[in-house]
Design an enzyme around this catalytic site. Structure first.
Site, mmCIF file in Angstrom:
data_model
loop_
_atom_site.group_PDB
_atom_site.id
_atom_site.type_symbol
_atom_site.label_atom_id
_atom_site.label_comp_id
_atom_site.label_asym_id
_atom_site.label_seq_id
_atom_site.Cartn_x
_atom_site.Cartn_y
_atom_site.Cartn_z
ATOM 1 N N ASP A 71 0.821 -1.199 0.000
ATOM 2 C CA ASP A 71 0.000 0.000 0.000
ATOM 3 C C ASP A 71 0.862 1.259 0.000
ATOM 4 O O ASP A 71 2.090 1.191 -0.001
ATOM 5 C CB ASP A 71 -0.980 -0.004 1.185
ATOM 6 N N HIS A 72 0.202 2.407 0.005
ATOM 7 C CA HIS A 72 0.863 3.706 -0.072
ATOM 8 C C HIS A 72 0.588 4.486 1.210
ATOM 9 O O HIS A 72 -0.375 4.199 1.933
ATOM 10 C CB HIS A 72 0.348 4.478 -1.295
ATOM 11 N N PRO A 73 1.399 5.494 1.515
ATOM 12 C CA PRO A 73 1.242 6.261 2.762
ATOM 13 C C PRO A 73 0.094 7.263 2.656
ATOM 14 O O PRO A 73 0.283 8.412 2.265
ATOM 15 C CB PRO A 73 2.602 6.956 2.906
ATOM 16 N N MET A 74 -1.109 6.851 3.013
ATOM 17 C CA MET A 74 -2.296 7.679 2.803
ATOM 18 C C MET A 74 -2.411 8.844 3.783
ATOM 19 O O MET A 74 -3.197 9.757 3.561
ATOM 20 C CB MET A 74 -3.559 6.813 2.872
ATOM 21 N N LEU A 79 0.860 10.433 -1.886
ATOM 22 C CA LEU A 79 0.884 8.964 -1.901
ATOM 23 C C LEU A 79 2.091 8.411 -2.646
ATOM 24 O O LEU A 79 2.341 7.216 -2.621
ATOM 25 C CB LEU A 79 -0.368 8.445 -2.629
#
Length: 203
Positions: A71-74, A79
């Protein structure tokens, strides 16, 4: 001579990073695995993408599946990769190794004798119980009970494969721990005996 053996069988164009494999394992063409532990007899078909996962024995993973997608750093202002793959963009910037450590810690767990259908997604930190079935194209965001069949987006229970008493007996039997010679000796019974008769014979 049997095609599968003590070393994993890799089809062309596979990528693996920091993985460990059991015996009689097969990895389909174009599959990508990173930080994966895969147990004996498990396989994935073409173009599976598996990351940060522990896969039990006898797992049946269909083509184009994703298990433990990263996942990505939301919570940050962006992102984008430049936040954590910063050395790809600037000579004087370092990778955010703490971000990658957090990602790798969020492991998906796939139980023994499971079936992950074509195009299914199993999210990080989800456990798929022994004997469970994930329908094609399902997106699994919650734990799946042993011998449960789930389908949909997000995945929801459809039904159990067997009644609760049969599930309990299968889990107690734990046939996936039998040795290779025992599996061969009992292969005709696996193929032809009804589940209750099989359990009566071997419980």
């Amino acid at each position: 001579m049997a095609r599968l053996g003590l070393e994993p069988f890799f089809h062309p164009d596979c990528e693996t990073v920091a993985c460990s494999f059991g015996r009689f394992v097969e990895i389909g063409r174009g599959s990508r695995l990173a930080h994966v532990e895969m147990g004996d007899y498990s396989y994935c078909d073409r173009y599976a993408d598996i990351a940060n996962a522990t896969v039990g024995k006898f797992a049946n993973i269909a083509s184009f599946t994703r298990i433990g997608p990263t996942d990505h750093p939301m919570q940050q202002a962006s992102l984008h990769h430049f936040l954590y793959r910063s050395d790809d963009y600037w000579d004087d910037a370092e990778r955010d190794e703490a971000f990658f450590d957090r990602r790798r810690a969020r492991r998906a767990v796939i139980g023994h004798d499971t079936w992950i259908g074509h195009g299914a997604v199993v999210r990080p930190e989800v456990t798929v119980g022994h004997g469970a079935v994930i329908a094609s194209s399902a997106v699994v965001t919650r734990d799946v009970a042993p011998y449960e069949i789930v389908t949909g987006i997000p995945a929801r229970p459809m039904r159990m494969r067997f009644p609760p008493e049969v599930v309990a007996r299968l889990l107690d039997l734990a046939w996936w721990d039998w040795d290779h010679e025992t599996l061969r000796d009992r292969l005709p019974d696996f193929r032809h005996m009804p589940i209750e008769a099989f359990l009566d014979r071997y419980s």
